[in-house]
Scaffold this active site. Structure first.
Site, mmCIF file in Angstrom:
data_model
loop_
_atom_site.group_PDB
_atom_site.id
_atom_site.type_symbol
_atom_site.label_atom_id
_atom_site.label_comp_id
_atom_site.label_asym_id
_atom_site.label_seq_id
_atom_site.Cartn_x
_atom_site.Cartn_y
_atom_site.Cartn_z
ATOM 1 N N HIS A 144 -12.911 7.992 -50.419
ATOM 2 C CA HIS A 144 -12.794 7.300 -51.521
ATOM 3 C C HIS A 144 -13.035 5.753 -51.223
ATOM 4 C CE1 HIS A 144 -8.686 7.447 -49.839
ATOM 5 N NE2 HIS A 144 -8.218 6.499 -50.411
ATOM 6 N N HIS A 151 -12.082 1.930 -52.577
ATOM 7 C CA HIS A 151 -11.288 1.208 -53.519
ATOM 8 C C HIS A 151 -12.341 0.024 -53.762
ATOM 9 C CE1 HIS A 151 -7.410 2.567 -52.283
ATOM 10 N NE2 HIS A 151 -7.990 3.037 -51.300
#
Length: 136
Positions: free
Chosen positions: A99, A101
């Site tokens: 992932h 950010h």
């Protein structure tokens, strides 16, 4: 294998504030907002880290992250953006699903601090450079 929280979000088992979705990528607001508009961009298929994600998917994830960063500056009043990913627990990765950010930054103290301190004492930079270069 038990699903991680992001796989559950992709499957619709956990709700999210969805920002973007296509066949390969999902972006949503982080439930723990570091700053206003803090978003996460993930591949829908599970990959443990950035380092294990196929190039095509990694590029799609970062394309979406870039667009969200641009929107944060244009429409949320952010003055900058941190785009970051962590690989493995020692680097701060808490969910074992790649992932990115997207953390909008504001002029007033926004509560997020990222400080990089030089720690090059005793390092042999030519040797390190050679090791990396020879293995690229």
């Amino acid at each position: 294998m038990e699903k991680d929280v992001f796989c559950k979000i992709v499957a619709g088992e956990i709700p999210c504030y969805k920002l973007y979705e296509d066949a390969d990528v999902l972006a949503f607001l982080d439930i723990s907002q570091v700053t206003k508009g803090h978003a996460l961009v993930i591949p829908k298929e599970h990959y443990d880290t950035f380092l294990s994600t196929p190039e095509k998917i990694m590029h799609k994830v970062f394309d979406v992250a870039q667009r969200i960063g641009q929107i944060a500056i244009q429409f949320l009043g952010a003055k900058g953006v941190n785009i970051l990913t962590n690989c493995y627990e020692v680097a701060g990765q808490t969910v074992k699903h790649f992932h990115v950010h997207v953390i909008p930054r504001y002029e007033s103290h926004d509560g997020f601090e990222l400080e990089l301190k030089a720690n090059d004492e005793g390092l042999n930079l030519p040797m390190i450079a050679e090791q990396i270069k020879n293995n690229l």
